[in-house]
Design an enzyme around this catalytic site. Structure first.
Site, PDB file in Angstrom:
ATOM      1  N   LYS A 187       0.824  -1.208   0.000  1.00 16.56           N
ATOM      2  CA  LYS A 187       0.000   0.000   0.000  1.00 16.56           C
ATOM      3  C   LYS A 187       0.861   1.262   0.000  1.00 16.56           C
ATOM      4  O   LYS A 187       2.086   1.219   0.096  1.00 16.56           O
ATOM      5  CB  LYS A 187      -0.928  -0.008   1.215  1.00 16.56           C
ATOM      6  CG  LYS A 187      -1.919  -1.171   1.235  1.00 16.56           C
ATOM      7  CD  LYS A 187      -2.866  -1.119   0.055  1.00 16.56           C
ATOM      8  CE  LYS A 187      -4.075  -2.036   0.224  1.00 16.56           C
ATOM      9  NZ  LYS A 187      -3.748  -3.457   0.330  1.00 16.56           N
ATOM     10  N   GLN A 188       0.181   2.421  -0.061  1.00 18.52           N
ATOM     11  CA  GLN A 188       0.892   3.708  -0.137  1.00 18.52           C
ATOM     12  C   GLN A 188       1.791   3.924   1.075  1.00 18.52           C
ATOM     13  O   GLN A 188       2.892   4.457   0.937  1.00 18.52           O
ATOM     14  CB  GLN A 188      -0.121   4.853  -0.259  1.00 18.52           C
ATOM     15  CG  GLN A 188      -0.772   4.951  -1.621  1.00 18.52           C
ATOM     16  CD  GLN A 188      -2.035   4.109  -1.753  1.00 18.52           C
ATOM     17  OE1 GLN A 188      -2.279   3.217  -0.935  1.00 18.52           O
ATOM     18  NE2 GLN A 188      -2.845   4.390  -2.757  1.00 18.52           N
TER      19      GLN A 188
END
Length: 385
Positions: A187-188
């Site tokens: 994820k980010q």
């Protein structure tokens, strides 16, 4: 095109720096490894970043979805409208509470829920709409809010893939009665494993905090007000997340740069009619989770699978994001079958997730695109849109 490549370009990897390692080690040197000040700091800064009042950190995005559904009182016999094109947790969380996912097909461009089809799916049992920001692209939240308000439904915002994305100038995670993020390593930002529930509703936040901690509500460690779960996120995980959050803009920008490299280099293949690049709506500011192309309509699922195999044999990790949820084996036992959601099935048969992460280099993107082009030319010299 079947010789194994000695060098593999991974599908994803986290971007960690020494300061983040030091933040984790610092917590390990303290006597407080759970339910401490780092958790509180992480929750506070996450809520501030998104622009909501409360964040409740938990051990996964799946746990966050479950608590969001449960905290809204959704239960046995209720229906929740959602998408069949997502990671399976967005439907599982409804089943956990013995409610029923009611799938609605997707928009062929954004790959999010087709809002024009939602009202036809509403019944007297419908309690909520659970929309997903697929691949980081925000759903049509203004239309979703209007429908939810008109029909007195809860709105659950699955922004697990969209931290930092914006819809009409407002950040993902700030539209629903509850919203969720996930912090898996692809994820980010990452906490290793982790997720969070976000909300402006204090009673929902308080209930989620109790539910994540075995149903405790400040009455003592061995006092349990309600049936709960062990969904806690440790101080160790939160230290990593808090440190990553300090440079979230940098991480999002790195991902944007990689996506732009792909967009530029794949323009030729799109122009030749091999594939479609990701669509970004004009009202969206994209925080990229993955980079997924869609093969032209003349390709079949079998064609796509051959291309995936050839890419892997040439050292390019890749994946078929996402297989339709309703065609997973245990959903088929509920009566779903091929043809139920034709847009989802058509898209899912042709998607290819290419390597994508903040540390991907421009040279590696060139290699990925070059090998994809050669595979397409070798296997399917006449396929076109």
């Amino acid at each position: 095109m079947t010789r194994k490549s000695p060098h593999t370009i991974p599908l994803s990897r986290p971007d960690l720096i020494e300061a983040e390692i030091e933040a984790v080690v610092k917590v390990l040197k303290t006597p407080r490894l759970s339910l401490g000040p780092v958790l509180e700091a992480f929750e506070k800064q996450l809520a501030a970043f998104v622009g909501v009042r409360f964040a409740v950190a938990v051990n996964s995005g799946t746990s966050a979805l479950h608590l969001g559904v449960k905290a809204l009182g959704i239960g046995d016999g209720d229906e929740v409208i959602t998408t069949p094109f997502s990671f399976v947790a967005s439907a599982n969380c409804i089943l956990y509470e013995r409610a029923r996912p009611v799938f609605v097909d997707i928009d062929p461009k954004t790959l999010n829920l087709d809002v024009s089809k939602i009202e036809d799916a509403i019944t007297p049992r419908t309690r909520a709409i659970l929309a997903v920001d697929v691949f980081g692209h925000p759903a049509e939240w203004d239309a979703l809010q209007d429908i939810a308000k008109q029909h007195h439904l809860y709105l659950i915002e699955d922004s697990a893939e969209a931290l930092g994305s914006e819809y009409k100038g407002k950040k993902a995670g700030s539209f629903g009665d509850v919203a969720v993020f996930a912090f898996y390593p692809n994820k980010q930002i990452t906490t290793g494993e982790g997720g969070a529930v976000l909300t402006d509703r204090e009673e929902v936040a308080q209930l989620c905090r109790s539910l994540r901690n075995q149903g405790r509500s400040g009455m003592g460690w061995l006092s349990h007000e309600r049936l709960g779960y062990n969904y806690r996120l440790s101080e160790i995980n939160c230290a990593l997340g808090l440190a990553q959050l300090q440079r979230v803009d940098e991480l999002i920008e790195k991902r944007r740069r990689v996506a732009q490299w792909y967009q530029e280099r794949l323009e030729e293949l799109e122009h030749k009619g091999w594939l479609h690049r990701p669509y970004i709506a004009p009202e969206v500011k994209m925080s990229w989770f993955v980079y997924v192309v869609r093969l032209a309509d003349t390709f079949t699922r079998e064609d796509r699978d051959r291309i995936l195999l050839a890419l892997r044999e040439n050292g390019i990790e890749c994946a078929n994001y996402f297989p339709p949820i309703h065609l997973q084996p245990y959903f088929r036992t509920m009566g779903y079958q091929p043809g139920d959601f034709p847009v989802t099935e058509h898209i899912a048969d042709r998607t290819i997730a290419l390597p994508f992460h903040p540390r991907l280099t421009e040279e590696e993107v060139d290699i990925v695109v070059d090998r994809l082009k050669k595979i397409l030319e070798s296997l399917y010299p006449v396929k076109r849109i």
